[in-house]
Design a protein around this motif. Structure first.
Motif, short mmCIF file in Angstrom:
data_model
loop_
_atom_site.label_atom_id
_atom_site.label_comp_id
_atom_site.label_asym_id
_atom_site.label_seq_id
_atom_site.Cartn_x
_atom_site.Cartn_y
_atom_site.Cartn_z
N VAL A 61 0.89 -1.24 -0.03
CA VAL A 61 0.21 0.50 0.05
C VAL A 61 0.53 0.59 0.23
O VAL A 61 1.74 0.89 0.57
CB VAL A 61 -1.41 -0.02 1.19
N TYR A 62 -0.02 2.15 -0.58
CA TYR A 62 1.18 3.94 -1.30
C TYR A 62 0.16 4.52 -0.82
O TYR A 62 -0.66 5.01 -1.01
CB TYR A 62 1.35 3.58 -2.10
N ILE A 63 0.12 5.72 0.64
CA ILE A 63 -0.65 6.59 0.62
C ILE A 63 -0.45 7.59 0.75
O ILE A 63 0.89 8.28 1.13
CB ILE A 63 -0.79 5.66 2.25
N ALA A 64 -1.12 8.19 0.00
CA ALA A 64 -0.88 9.96 0.34
C ALA A 64 -2.08 10.38 1.30
O ALA A 64 -2.76 10.85 1.25
CB ALA A 64 -1.17 11.13 -0.85
N LEU A 65 -1.31 11.26 2.41
CA LEU A 65 -1.74 11.96 3.85
C LEU A 65 -2.25 13.51 3.36
O LEU A 65 -1.42 14.27 3.39
CB LEU A 65 -2.54 11.00 4.99
N ASN A 66 -3.53 14.46 3.38
CA ASN A 66 -3.61 15.52 3.70
C ASN A 66 -3.07 15.88 5.08
O ASN A 66 -4.23 16.05 6.25
CB ASN A 66 -4.49 16.57 3.37
#
Ligand code: URA
Length: 236
Positions: A61-66
């Protein structure tokens, strides 16, 4: 791959627990409940449900969080929330880690992954992955300060000079710059070294990946193009 193994790989707990889920009739594929723990699966485009909740199979999994302000990038946050509070147990069981850290009072783009190679590719000092920050400063930014930031400043207890590229004044007290290393509190220390102070800090970009349109606290899975963009080296 066997169903029990696949569930385990996706964060549904121990092998025993996954076997129990399957035996309880909690797991279905294309609407069909599968109760054989050794059911063989084709992982390509696999989706499945657990107690009616739908999941896509993901090898990694590769996640971008603000990231909002007030969240620490550690599992055992002491004085603030932890960014890991923003994810459910299934993801956390996969061993999600932050790709580098942001201070608790810094907002913006934070990547998280369970892929050790990706993490290494983005954080290894020799890779020089660019990070773009925007900030509000205590005092108006001067031309001399911009020049000093571009030429490089010394930081206490760190070897060498730390320089920023693409330094852009966005307002009297608003600055954007790019750094290519990632030492502790780097941006705040660089601004302090030129006689100013960061009051608010926001990360806008990593490599070639800009923060996607997300509310604070929201996150998305990155697609393969976005994953490559994050790893992209920019000219120094
Ligand atoms: N530099 C800082 O000073 N703080 C951050 O959170 C990131 C970069």
């Amino acid at each position: 791959m066997f169903l029990e193994k696949m569930l385990q790989s996706q964060g549904f707990g121990s092998r025993k627990h996954c076997q129990q889920l399957i035996k309880n009739g909690a797991v279905a594929i294309q609407g069909e409940v599968i109760s054989n723990v050794k059911h063989k699966l084709n992982l390509n485009d696999l989706t499945f449900t657990v107690y009616g909740e739908s999941f896509d199979y993901r090898e990694k999994v590769y996640i971008a969080l603000n990231k909002p302000q007030g969240y620490e990038c550690s599992h055992q946050a002491t004085h603030h929330f932890s960014v890991f509070d923003l994810f459910d147990d299934v993801l956390l069981n996969r061993g999600l880690q932050c790709v580098g850290r942001l201070d608790q009072d810094t907002s913006g783009l934070l990547l998280l992954t369970d892929d050790g190679q990706f993490l290494q590719a983005l954080t290894h000092p020799k890779k020089h992955v660019a990070k773009v920050y925007r900030m509000h400063t205590a005092d108006p930014v001067t031309v001399e300060q911009i020049q000093q930031l571009e030429q490089g400043v010394e930081l206490r207890n760190e070897a060498g000079l730390f320089a920023a590229t693409d330094v852009m004044q966005l307002g009297d007290n608003e600055l954007q710059l790019t750094i290519h290393q990632g030492v502790y509190h780097q941006v705040k220390r660089m601004l302090a070294a030129v006689g100013n102070r960061v009051e608010q800090l926001h990360r806008q970009q990593i490599g070639g990946l800009a923060l996607p349109e997300l509310e604070e606290g929201q996150w998305i899975y990155l697609d393969p193009v976005q994953i490559d963009l994050a790893k992209q080296r920019m000219a120094i």
